[in-house]
Design a protein around this motif. Sequence first.
Motif, PDB file in Angstrom:
ATOM      1  N   ARG A  88      21.610   5.453 -20.359  1.00  0.00           N
ATOM      2  CA  ARG A  88      21.049   5.690 -21.680  1.00  0.00           C
ATOM      3  C   ARG A  88      20.842   4.348 -22.366  1.00  0.00           C
ATOM      4  NH1 ARG A  88      24.603   8.548 -26.247  1.00  0.00           N
ATOM      5  NH2 ARG A  88      24.780   6.444 -27.094  1.00  0.00           N
ATOM      6  N   MET A  89      19.665   4.132 -22.911  1.00  0.00           N
ATOM      7  CA  MET A  89      19.410   2.915 -23.676  1.00  0.00           C
ATOM      8  C   MET A  89      19.217   3.274 -25.142  1.00  0.00           C
ATOM      9  SD  MET A  89      16.375   0.049 -23.458  1.00  0.00           S
ATOM     10  CE  MET A  89      15.101   1.164 -24.051  1.00  0.00           C
ATOM     11  N   HIS A 103      24.464   2.654 -21.953  1.00  0.00           N
ATOM     12  CA  HIS A 103      25.639   3.508 -21.790  1.00  0.00           C
ATOM     13  C   HIS A 103      25.401   4.485 -20.643  1.00  0.00           C
ATOM     14  CE1 HIS A 103      26.113   2.132 -25.971  1.00  0.00           C
ATOM     15  NE2 HIS A 103      27.412   2.395 -25.831  1.00  0.00           N
ATOM     16  N   THR A 104      26.456   5.152 -20.236  1.00  0.00           N
ATOM     17  CA  THR A 104      26.298   6.300 -19.355  1.00  0.00           C
ATOM     18  C   THR A 104      25.511   7.365 -20.117  1.00  0.00           C
ATOM     19  OG1 THR A 104      28.465   7.070 -20.104  1.00  0.00           O
ATOM     20  CG2 THR A 104      28.389   5.872 -18.009  1.00  0.00           C
ATOM     21  N   PRO A 105      24.854   8.299 -19.416  1.00  0.00           N
ATOM     22  CA  PRO A 105      24.003   9.282 -20.100  1.00  0.00           C
ATOM     23  C   PRO A 105      24.704  10.046 -21.217  1.00  0.00           C
ATOM     24  CG  PRO A 105      23.565   9.347 -17.761  1.00  0.00           C
ATOM     25  CD  PRO A 105      24.749   8.436 -17.941  1.00  0.00           C
ATOM     26  N   ASP A 106      26.013  10.309 -21.067  1.00  0.00           N
ATOM     27  CA  ASP A 106      26.724  11.038 -22.114  1.00  0.00           C
ATOM     28  C   ASP A 106      27.228  10.125 -23.217  1.00  0.00           C
ATOM     29  OD1 ASP A 106      28.821   9.716 -20.915  1.00  0.00           O
ATOM     30  OD2 ASP A 106      29.894  11.521 -20.286  1.00  0.00           O
ATOM     31  N   GLY A 107      26.999   8.823 -23.090  1.00  0.00           N
ATOM     32  CA  GLY A 107      27.386   7.868 -24.124  1.00  0.00           C
ATOM     33  C   GLY A 107      28.831   7.444 -24.110  1.00  0.00           C
ATOM     34  N   SER A 108      29.617   7.910 -23.127  1.00  0.00           N
ATOM     35  CA  SER A 108      31.061   7.659 -23.157  1.00  0.00           C
ATOM     36  C   SER A 108      31.457   6.267 -22.686  1.00  0.00           C
ATOM     37  CB  SER A 108      31.778   8.709 -22.304  1.00  0.00           C
ATOM     38  OG  SER A 108      31.364   8.627 -20.954  1.00  0.00           O
ATOM     39  N   ALA A 132      17.011  12.802 -25.951  1.00  0.00           N
ATOM     40  CA  ALA A 132      17.615  13.985 -26.575  1.00  0.00           C
ATOM     41  C   ALA A 132      16.873  15.262 -26.210  1.00  0.00           C
ATOM     42  CB  ALA A 132      17.650  13.805 -28.093  1.00  0.00           C
ATOM     43  N   ASP A 133      15.562  15.170 -25.990  1.00  0.00           N
ATOM     44  CA  ASP A 133      14.760  16.353 -25.657  1.00  0.00           C
ATOM     45  C   ASP A 133      14.543  16.512 -24.165  1.00  0.00           C
ATOM     46  OD1 ASP A 133      14.347  17.092 -28.355  1.00  0.00           O
ATOM     47  OD2 ASP A 133      12.717  15.638 -28.530  1.00  0.00           O
ATOM     48  N   TRP A 134      14.635  15.423 -23.420  1.00  0.00           N
ATOM     49  CA  TRP A 134      14.293  15.450 -22.000  1.00  0.00           C
ATOM     50  C   TRP A 134      15.395  14.802 -21.178  1.00  0.00           C
ATOM     51  CZ3 TRP A 134      10.625  18.788 -21.575  1.00  0.00           C
ATOM     52  CH2 TRP A 134       9.631  18.890 -22.560  1.00  0.00           C
ATOM     53  N   THR A 135      16.449  15.543 -20.890  1.00  0.00           N
ATOM     54  CA  THR A 135      17.538  15.036 -20.066  1.00  0.00           C
ATOM     55  C   THR A 135      17.190  15.223 -18.587  1.00  0.00           C
ATOM     56  OG1 THR A 135      18.681  17.172 -20.186  1.00  0.00           O
ATOM     57  CG2 THR A 135      19.281  15.491 -21.814  1.00  0.00           C
ATOM     58  N   ARG A 136      17.670  14.308 -17.779  1.00  0.00           N
ATOM     59  CA  ARG A 136      17.365  14.352 -16.346  1.00  0.00           C
ATOM     60  C   ARG A 136      18.404  15.181 -15.615  1.00  0.00           C
ATOM     61  NH1 ARG A 136      17.095   8.954 -12.655  1.00  0.00           N
ATOM     62  NH2 ARG A 136      19.219   9.608 -12.160  1.00  0.00           N
TER      63      ARG A 136
END
Length: 329
Positions: A88-89, A103-108, A132-136
Amino acid sequence: MALSCLFWYVLLSVSCDTPDGPDLPSPGDAVPLRFSASASLPGGTPGTRAVGGLITGFPEDGTTSTFGMSLTKEDGTTPLFTGSGYVRMDLRKTGGAWQSSLHTPDGSVDLTGRAMVLPGDRVRVQSWYPLADWTRGADGTIAFDFRGDMEVETQKQKELLFVAPGDQLKTVGDDGKVNLSFSHAWTHIVINVKKAGSAAATIRGAGVDNQGGFWIRNRGRIDPSTGLRVAEADADTDAATAGAIGGNQDYTLSLTENKTFHFFVPSFMSRDVQSGSVALFLKTGNATSGSRLVFPLRHAHLNSEGTGDTTRYGFRQGYRNTYNLVYDN
């Protein structure tokens, strides 16, 4: 009944620019891969700006926008660092300066410090927006579902921006910067409907559908590296994902003003698209006894690329196709 059409192309440019630091790294020193952005829309006709106006949520002062991203080395397969295949950018603008983090996709987990590169390195950046609308998914694709009542103006469909394959290979600058250009994945369909005659009328929506073949897909999967639909494994699955995209509400057609419908359609271009295999439609009457008026689209009404026997037709990525219908019943 009459039909005319107009095409526009839109490209959203994102130029990456970071505040000057006190010192540039010495030759051979690794630097963090950083992103900061200013987003601007191309000038030109009102049509191009209108399409870009549908994009919301790009960083304004004090706000953060979140992108999906995959970072690999030049070969496109070797991860830039462990876990860089899906990150995640976040981009934030504060007082005119841009800040970025990974970050990792979940932001953790903060991954910013792991993206170390040498000036002059070649890296491949795949990115899409908004995350937020288009998760892989686990298979690396993005699921979409455009069934039911779809209207851009009511936010039932969302924009999808991506970095096109030709723009993904980047050379790292002296301070770790790269430049990105985001394109529109969907084709933006605009249908203007006007009532002819002596009285207003009510319709139950408008849209686009197949008249042969499976070109219009109202659900399926998108490859975020191309912005295009992923082909299904068999014809039965292809048939199951084909279907109309349109509105499903009652609208009054005025004798003096157009009713305008906006839809996003997954793009496609093929030599196999025939004149009349895609059509616009209007739904009239009521839900139980109504009918559907069909307006077939000939090759001249579609986007095209190539020449002669190699010409491909369809709905091209990043284009806005405007169609004017006259309802004279």
